[in-house]
Design a protein around this motif. Structure first.
Motif, mmCIF file in Angstrom:
data_model
loop_
_atom_site.group_PDB
_atom_site.id
_atom_site.type_symbol
_atom_site.label_atom_id
_atom_site.label_comp_id
_atom_site.label_asym_id
_atom_site.label_seq_id
_atom_site.Cartn_x
_atom_site.Cartn_y
_atom_site.Cartn_z
ATOM 1 N N GLU A 5 15.108 -47.561 79.389
ATOM 2 C CA GLU A 5 16.411 -46.905 79.271
ATOM 3 C C GLU A 5 17.338 -47.696 78.365
ATOM 4 O OE1 GLU A 5 17.612 -44.067 80.207
ATOM 5 O OE2 GLU A 5 15.775 -43.394 81.171
ATOM 6 N N ASP A 178 19.565 -43.125 85.655
ATOM 7 C CA ASP A 178 19.221 -44.513 85.369
ATOM 8 C C ASP A 178 19.167 -45.346 86.653
ATOM 9 O OD1 ASP A 178 19.158 -43.938 82.685
ATOM 10 O OD2 ASP A 178 21.184 -44.662 82.282
ATOM 11 N N HIS A 207 23.509 -38.263 74.883
ATOM 12 C CA HIS A 207 23.641 -39.479 75.690
ATOM 13 C C HIS A 207 25.110 -39.881 75.862
ATOM 14 C CE1 HIS A 207 22.428 -43.022 77.739
ATOM 15 N NE2 HIS A 207 21.194 -43.054 77.252
#
Length: 264
Positions: A5, A178, A207
Motif C-alpha cells: 500500500e 488499509d 486515491h
C-alpha cells in the motif's frame, strides 16, 4: 500497514506530479506521465536505489526523516503526509473497525438538542445519532452506510458539494481498507460499491486523502426546504470513529428550520 500500500501510494503521487509542479523543465522523451523516480530521489536528497526500493515494497521501514523528505519531494499535503506516515507503520493491522459507540460519546449526542450529531465508524457507517440527525437524514437505522447511500442509492440531498462528499467518503474507505485488510464486511461493501458505481471506481483510482475538519453545505430537506449548515468533525482516535456535528448560524433561517425539526 502493508508495504505494498505504501509503494502504491508513492507511485500514485509521483505519477500525478508534473515537472513544472516541482520547478523542473518538462524536457523530452517522457514516455509516462509524472516525475521520474530519479527526479523524486534527487528532490528528497536520497539515492535512486533507496527510493526505487520504497516503490517496490523492498527494504527496511523508512525513518521519519526519510518520510519527511519524500513528502516534501512529492509535495504532499498535511493530510497526505500523515497518511504516508501511517502507511509506513509496522504495527499489525487490527482485525476490523470498532462498530460500537462508547457510552460517554452516546451521552454527548443527547446533550446537544440544537445540533444534529452522528457517529460514524471507519467504514462510514452511522452507528449513533441524536433525534435532530434522524430528522435531517431520515431512517439511519435502515440505511446506515453513508457511502452506500451516496453512490448506490442516489441519496444526495446536498447541493453544490456532492463531488466533495464523494471524495471524502472514498478517502475514508480507502484508509479503512488499509487499516483493516481482513475485515469481511468492509470487503463486501467495497466490492458492492465497485460493482455498482462508476463514480466510486473513478474516485478510488484517484486515491484521495482527506483530513476531517470544517465544511459548509446546503441541504434540501423535504419538509423545511434548503438549509445552509455547518459540519464539524470530532475524531475518536482510539476507536477510529468520527462524531459529526451539524449546526446553523445563530439567528438564521436555517437555525429556525432546525428548531422546527427538533420540536415537530
Amino acid at each position: 500497514m502493508s508495504r505494498q500500500e505504501l509503494a502504491r501510494f508513492l507511485r500514485d503521487r509521483r505519477e500525478r506530479l508534473r515537472p513544472a509542479d516541482v520547478g523542473l523543465p518538462a524536457g523530452s522523451r517522457r514516455r509516462t506521465p509524472g516525475l521520474r523516480r530519479e527526479e523524486v530521489a534527487a528532490l528528497a536528497a536520497m539515492s535512486v536505489d533507496y527510493y526505487v526500493r520504497l516503490e517496490q515494497a523492498r527494504g527496511p521501514r523508512p525513518s521519519p526523516r526519510i518520510l519527511d523528505a519524500v513528502a516534501g519531494a512529492l509535495r504532499l499535503t498535511e493530510a497526505e503526509h500523515g497518511h504516508l506516515v501511517r502507511l509506513a507503520e509496522d504495527a499489525p493491522a487490527p482485525a476490523g473497525p470498532v462498530r460500537r459507540v462508547r457510552p460517554h460519546v452516546a451521552n454527548l449526542l443527547e446533550r446537544l438538542p440544537g445540533s444534529g450529531a452522528i457517529v460514524t465508524d471507519a467504514t462510514y457507517t452511522v452507528i449513533g445519532w441524536n433525534p435532530l440527525a434522524r430528522a435531517l437524514y431520515g431512517n439511519l437505522a435502515a440505511k446506515p452506510n453513508l457511502a452506500r447511500r451516496y453512490f448506490l442509492e442516489g441519496h444526495r440531498p446536498e447541493t453544490g458539494s456532492g463531488a466533495e462528499f464523494g471524495h471524502i467518503a472514498v478517502a475514508r474507505l480507502r484508509a479503512a481498507a488499509d487499516r483493516y485488510p481482513r475485515d469481511e464486511p468492509l470487503r463486501r461493501l467495497l466490492a458492492e460499491l465497485r460493482a455498482g458505481s462508476e463514480e466510486f471506481r473513478d474516485i478510488w483510482r484517484a486515491h484521495p486523502v482527506h483530513a476531517p475538519g470544517h465544511r459548509t453545505k446546503t441541504v434540501v430537506h423535504p419538509e423545511v426546504g434548503r438549509v445552509r449548515l455547518h459540519c464539524d468533525v470530532l475524531t475518536v482516535p482510539e476507536d477510529d470513529q468520527q462524531v459529526v456535528f451539524v449546526t446553523a448560524d445563530p439567528g438564521s433561517s436555517a437555525e429556525r428550520a432546525l428548531r422546527h425539526l427538533v420540536h415537530e
